[in-house]
Write a protein that holds these residues in place. Sequence first.
Motif, PDB file in Angstrom:
ATOM      1  N   ASP A 119     100.539  80.028  30.337  1.00 42.52           N
ATOM      2  CA  ASP A 119     100.467  78.614  31.197  1.00 42.52           C
ATOM      3  C   ASP A 119      98.980  78.812  32.003  1.00 42.52           C
ATOM      4  O   ASP A 119      98.565  77.794  32.181  1.00 42.52           O
ATOM      5  CB  ASP A 119     101.535  78.764  32.192  1.00 42.52           C
ATOM      6  CG  ASP A 119     102.877  78.549  31.503  1.00 42.52           C
ATOM      7  OD1 ASP A 119     102.842  77.986  30.539  1.00 42.52           O
ATOM      8  OD2 ASP A 119     103.927  78.626  32.345  1.00 42.52           O
ATOM      9  N   ASP A 120      98.459  79.867  32.021  1.00 41.44           N
ATOM     10  CA  ASP A 120      97.208  79.956  32.963  1.00 41.44           C
ATOM     11  C   ASP A 120      95.831  79.867  31.761  1.00 41.44           C
ATOM     12  O   ASP A 120      94.863  80.141  32.112  1.00 41.44           O
ATOM     13  CB  ASP A 120      97.037  81.072  33.617  1.00 41.44           C
ATOM     14  CG  ASP A 120      97.053  82.628  32.730  1.00 41.44           C
ATOM     15  OD1 ASP A 120      97.579  82.248  31.600  1.00 41.44           O
ATOM     16  OD2 ASP A 120      96.582  83.569  33.306  1.00 41.44           O
ATOM     17  N   ARG A 121      96.295  79.763  30.475  1.00 38.88           N
ATOM     18  CA  ARG A 121      95.160  79.495  29.616  1.00 38.88           C
ATOM     19  C   ARG A 121      95.087  78.261  28.791  1.00 38.88           C
ATOM     20  O   ARG A 121      96.452  77.598  28.719  1.00 38.88           O
ATOM     21  CB  ARG A 121      95.265  80.768  28.538  1.00 38.88           C
ATOM     22  CG  ARG A 121      95.334  82.168  29.331  1.00 38.88           C
ATOM     23  CD  ARG A 121      94.996  83.417  28.243  1.00 38.88           C
ATOM     24  NE  ARG A 121      93.551  83.165  27.601  1.00 38.88           N
ATOM     25  CZ  ARG A 121      92.596  83.530  28.333  1.00 38.88           C
ATOM     26  NH1 ARG A 121      92.751  84.062  29.431  1.00 38.88           N
ATOM     27  NH2 ARG A 121      91.442  83.382  27.492  1.00 38.88           N
ATOM     28  N   GLU A 122      93.955  77.981  28.147  1.00 38.24           N
ATOM     29  CA  GLU A 122      93.976  76.733  27.513  1.00 38.24           C
ATOM     30  C   GLU A 122      93.150  76.948  26.070  1.00 38.24           C
ATOM     31  O   GLU A 122      92.172  77.661  26.103  1.00 38.24           O
ATOM     32  CB  GLU A 122      93.532  75.450  28.255  1.00 38.24           C
ATOM     33  CG  GLU A 122      91.890  75.518  28.443  1.00 38.24           C
ATOM     34  CD  GLU A 122      91.437  74.463  29.331  1.00 38.24           C
ATOM     35  OE1 GLU A 122      90.660  73.691  28.465  1.00 38.24           O
ATOM     36  OE2 GLU A 122      91.665  73.960  30.411  1.00 38.24           O
ATOM     37  N   LYS A 123      93.558  76.177  25.058  1.00 34.32           N
ATOM     38  CA  LYS A 123      92.906  76.329  23.678  1.00 34.32           C
ATOM     39  C   LYS A 123      91.583  75.726  23.783  1.00 34.32           C
ATOM     40  O   LYS A 123      91.327  74.717  24.286  1.00 34.32           O
ATOM     41  CB  LYS A 123      93.816  75.645  22.654  1.00 34.32           C
ATOM     42  CG  LYS A 123      95.018  76.564  22.291  1.00 34.32           C
ATOM     43  CD  LYS A 123      95.835  75.790  21.246  1.00 34.32           C
ATOM     44  CE  LYS A 123      97.190  76.653  21.009  1.00 34.32           C
ATOM     45  NZ  LYS A 123      97.764  75.819  20.125  1.00 34.32           N
ATOM     46  N   LEU A 124      90.545  76.620  23.619  1.00 34.95           N
ATOM     47  CA  LEU A 124      88.962  76.267  23.618  1.00 34.95           C
ATOM     48  C   LEU A 124      88.744  75.587  22.011  1.00 34.95           C
ATOM     49  O   LEU A 124      88.225  74.530  21.940  1.00 34.95           O
ATOM     50  CB  LEU A 124      88.313  77.214  24.115  1.00 34.95           C
ATOM     51  CG  LEU A 124      86.948  76.712  24.469  1.00 34.95           C
ATOM     52  CD1 LEU A 124      86.941  75.843  25.637  1.00 34.95           C
ATOM     53  CD2 LEU A 124      86.146  77.932  24.867  1.00 34.95           C
ATOM     54  N   HIS A 125      88.957  76.401  21.012  1.00 30.77           N
ATOM     55  CA  HIS A 125      88.578  76.121  19.727  1.00 30.77           C
ATOM     56  C   HIS A 125      89.998  76.572  18.770  1.00 30.77           C
ATOM     57  O   HIS A 125      90.506  77.582  19.009  1.00 30.77           O
ATOM     58  CB  HIS A 125      87.446  76.908  19.222  1.00 30.77           C
ATOM     59  CG  HIS A 125      86.306  76.460  20.012  1.00 30.77           C
ATOM     60  ND1 HIS A 125      85.780  75.367  20.522  1.00 30.77           N
ATOM     61  CD2 HIS A 125      85.521  77.499  20.693  1.00 30.77           C
ATOM     62  CE1 HIS A 125      84.486  75.670  21.110  1.00 30.77           C
ATOM     63  NE2 HIS A 125      84.495  77.063  21.442  1.00 30.77           N
TER      64      HIS A 125
END
Length: 424
Positions: free
Chosen positions: A125-131
């Motif tokens: 939950d504390d991360r997001e997809k960048l690529h």
Amino acid sequence: MADGKIVGLDIGTNEIRVAIGEIDPETGNIQIAGTASRKSAGLRNGVIVNIEDAKNAIKEAVDAAEQNAGTTVESVITAVGGSQIESQNSRGTVPVASTNKSTKEISRADVERVIECATAIRVPDDREKLHVIPQNYIVDGVGGIPDPIHRMGTRLEAEVHIVTASKTIIQNIRTCISRSDYILDGVMLKTLAQTQSVCHQDEMELGSILIDLGAGTTDVLLLIGGAPFGTISVPVGGNLVTNDIAVVAGISAASAEEIKVKHGCCWLKHITKDNDKEIILPGVGGRAPEVMMQSQLCQIIQARMDQIFTLVRSAIVKNMNPAIKELSGNIILTGGGAMMDGVIELAQEVFHTSSVRLGVPENLGGIEEDYRRPDFATVIGLVLANKSLAQAKDNRRKSKSRTGKKEKQGGGDNVFKKIFKSLF
């Protein structure tokens, strides 16, 4: 981005660099209209720790680039790296043929489905997809296919590289850009941006290692088969070299940094009795200035740089084995640390290979050419990687102006789908 203009912003630990690129409407080529570099503030090891200080430093750097280019900036695209970045490889499989057909021509929709399947992994939950970057397509067990569209098959598989970033870090970047009164068009992995300005296609196909020698961290990108395979961040950088000089010489960090930049060398064999020169160390607290020989300075620097390269090599062996056996390209050095005399020779010794070179951006024309240095690899890469986005946004803007509709700003989410479709 407006009127075919692309602005790359590299928010580094010690320096903030900006490059303004403009697309020639006749040739479609990019020219660098202006660049700037200013002292960073509010960052520690590549992470924003004081938004207000970082905002002011960003504003100052962009203002300087605007003056050099003779233009104004509305939006920027920036990069992120360091320990807040994580990556992993994933694989997805989808059927292509329907139940009443043995084979079917693969469509773009099939490719989108298999990419979606490959990226259907749980992200904290504390991360997001960048690529999400396609590495390889496999049709009915046959791999090594860069573009499967229009091929006949029954089963399509995709191997992808997924890069994630800390949501907090990305939000801090967005806040800084917004408070600086600029629109954020997108955030890109720093080392990935650098590949666009300093890597040749054959190097990426053969398998190469890009090493970004930053002030706070040293970031690594492993390239195999023309696509990223893995990312590594080692929490050591040029600031440790500066600290070593300050401690041994008994001077301030600011003075040590200046001496490192002006006289630094990390390969003792470059210094002989004939060219060994005296370096004046500033006095501290009323103490008289002292003299240090450049050979003595080199011994301090080489010991730490050797350690940094050794840590990087160990991290690559630990995290990327057995993939490193597929490497037959080059080790490419970028970042401020790559500008030090002797860095190539030291890297050759530590990595036991002669295939080491500096990552210098190509000549893109324009009034200035001081961007042709390893420390400008990120911002020039951001400009080059987002050329297609700038052209698309400019075309949409013109279309909206004709229809009287307002264009939505800040749409950086689709940037990388367009970029990596052609690159990888």
